[in-house]
Design a protein around this motif. Structure first.
Motif, PDB file in Angstrom:
ATOM      1  N   GLN A  43      54.127  23.402  15.964  1.00  0.00           N
ATOM      2  CA  GLN A  43      53.066  22.591  15.363  1.00  0.00           C
ATOM      3  C   GLN A  43      52.899  22.941  13.885  1.00  0.00           C
ATOM      4  O   GLN A  43      52.771  22.049  13.029  1.00  0.00           O
ATOM      5  CB  GLN A  43      51.757  22.846  16.112  1.00  0.00           C
ATOM      6  N   LEU A  44      52.901  24.208  13.566  1.00  0.00           N
ATOM      7  CA  LEU A  44      52.798  24.636  12.173  1.00  0.00           C
ATOM      8  C   LEU A  44      54.036  24.232  11.373  1.00  0.00           C
ATOM      9  O   LEU A  44      53.940  23.841  10.211  1.00  0.00           O
ATOM     10  CB  LEU A  44      52.601  26.150  12.104  1.00  0.00           C
ATOM     11  N   ASP A  45      55.193  24.337  12.001  1.00  0.00           N
ATOM     12  CA  ASP A  45      56.443  24.029  11.311  1.00  0.00           C
ATOM     13  C   ASP A  45      56.518  22.559  10.918  1.00  0.00           C
ATOM     14  O   ASP A  45      57.201  22.201   9.955  1.00  0.00           O
ATOM     15  CB  ASP A  45      57.624  24.391  12.213  1.00  0.00           C
ATOM     16  N   PHE A  46      55.810  21.696  11.645  1.00  0.00           N
ATOM     17  CA  PHE A  46      55.847  20.258  11.358  1.00  0.00           C
ATOM     18  C   PHE A  46      54.870  19.861  10.253  1.00  0.00           C
ATOM     19  O   PHE A  46      54.800  18.690   9.882  1.00  0.00           O
ATOM     20  CB  PHE A  46      55.519  19.448  12.615  1.00  0.00           C
ATOM     21  N   ASP A  47      54.080  20.826   9.760  1.00  0.00           N
ATOM     22  CA  ASP A  47      53.144  20.537   8.673  1.00  0.00           C
ATOM     23  C   ASP A  47      53.868  20.741   7.346  1.00  0.00           C
ATOM     24  O   ASP A  47      54.347  21.840   7.044  1.00  0.00           O
ATOM     25  CB  ASP A  47      51.937  21.473   8.770  1.00  0.00           C
ATOM     26  N   VAL A  78      52.090  30.453   5.476  1.00  0.00           N
ATOM     27  CA  VAL A  78      51.694  30.223   4.091  1.00  0.00           C
ATOM     28  C   VAL A  78      51.456  28.731   3.937  1.00  0.00           C
ATOM     29  O   VAL A  78      52.394  27.925   4.028  1.00  0.00           O
ATOM     30  CB  VAL A  78      52.763  30.713   3.096  1.00  0.00           C
ATOM     31  N   ILE A  79      50.194  28.370   3.737  1.00  0.00           N
ATOM     32  CA  ILE A  79      49.793  26.962   3.657  1.00  0.00           C
ATOM     33  C   ILE A  79      49.248  26.690   2.267  1.00  0.00           C
ATOM     34  O   ILE A  79      48.245  27.275   1.869  1.00  0.00           O
ATOM     35  CB  ILE A  79      48.732  26.624   4.725  1.00  0.00           C
ATOM     36  N   GLU A  80      49.949  25.834   1.549  1.00  0.00           N
ATOM     37  CA  GLU A  80      49.592  25.529   0.160  1.00  0.00           C
ATOM     38  C   GLU A  80      49.436  26.816  -0.653  1.00  0.00           C
ATOM     39  O   GLU A  80      48.492  26.978  -1.422  1.00  0.00           O
ATOM     40  CB  GLU A  80      48.329  24.673   0.099  1.00  0.00           C
ATOM     41  N   GLY A  81      50.361  27.738  -0.439  1.00  0.00           N
ATOM     42  CA  GLY A  81      50.380  28.971  -1.213  1.00  0.00           C
ATOM     43  C   GLY A  81      49.444  30.065  -0.741  1.00  0.00           C
ATOM     44  O   GLY A  81      49.393  31.141  -1.345  1.00  0.00           O
ATOM     45  N   ARG A  82      48.719  29.828   0.351  1.00  0.00           N
ATOM     46  CA  ARG A  82      47.741  30.810   0.833  1.00  0.00           C
ATOM     47  C   ARG A  82      48.084  31.252   2.249  1.00  0.00           C
ATOM     48  O   ARG A  82      48.375  30.426   3.118  1.00  0.00           O
ATOM     49  CB  ARG A  82      46.338  30.207   0.817  1.00  0.00           C
TER      50      ARG A  82
END
Length: 232
Positions: A43-47, A78-82
């Motif tokens: 699920q995370l990998d598809f974002d 790491v989502i949008e650098g965070r």
């Protein structure tokens, strides 16, 4: 490298699954210890906003006169650098008092350090099934690169609309592969479904994964909306 290894021996307390992710243009295999962890990793990998994924990323250690408490989060992204830290727990585990207490310790420690912490809940059977299917379509397929570009540009609102886009591009209507005299030419329907799965799996568009994927599946083209439902 993960801070601990998941047991692979016959009577290990946790099962193991391997999942490939792309990091710095290299394929890295991540180890997870449950099917629910694997589903959340997918699920995370598809974002599209996620640029890095980690399993068993680090250990948290609390020292007390009564003893030592050690906790290793399941996943980090790491989502949008965070950096966002994730603990995967099914509903029956969340009902356990010791589990809730250790999650409270983890949340307090990480948020005090400015690191977002999330507890990931159960996922439905249909969503898990769709995630397993879509995981095969994350990597680019050079044979349908023109079709992917055309559908991405047109932004159809359904998988059926993607079939129309591919049909106009290829001029191959129908649902069966056709023999052109020297090779099979795949129909626009088959190609478009492959393209739609790839675009969903790479985060270019969103579909309701709690429902079976079909020609009538709605496609919502996303820029920054994150469709993951969290329970903290």
């Amino acid at each position: 490298q993960p801070v601990r290894r998941i047991g692979t021996y016959k009577q290990a307390a946790h099962s193991i699954a391997m999942y490939p992710v792309l990091r710095d243009d290299h394929v890295l295999m991540l180890s997870v210890e449950s099917r629910l962890e694997l589903a959340w990793l997918q699920q995370l990998d598809f974002d599209a906003r996620v640029t890095a994924l980690y399993a068993q990323p680090f250990a948290l250690v609390w020292q007390h006169e009564a003893g030592t408490l050690v906790r290793i989060p399941d996943l980090a992204a790491v989502i949008e650098g965070r950096l966002v830290v994730c603990e995967v727990k099914p509903a029956h585990r969340l009902a356990d008092e010791w589990t809730r207490m250790s999650l409270d310790f983890t949340a307090h420690t990480l948020t005090r350090s400015g690191i977002p912490f999330r507890v990931c809940k159960d996922l439905g059977a249909q969503r898990r099934h769709n995630l397993l299917i879509l995981a095969r379509y994350r990597w680019p397929n050079p044979f349908v690169a023109r079709d992917v570009a055309a559908v991405r540009s047109a932004r159809p609102t359904t998988v059926g609309g993607a079939i129309d886009v591919v049909g106009r591009l290829r001029g191959t209507p129908g649902s069966s592969p056709e023999w052109t005299g020297c090779r099979f030419e795949w129909s626009s329907t088959i190609v478009a479904i492959e393209v739609a799965k790839h675009l969903i799996a790479t985060g270019a568009c969103w579909a309701d994964l709690d429902e079976p994927l079909s020609v009538g599946t709605n496609l919502e083209w996303v820029d920054s909306a994150w469709r993951i439902e969290w329970v903290a």
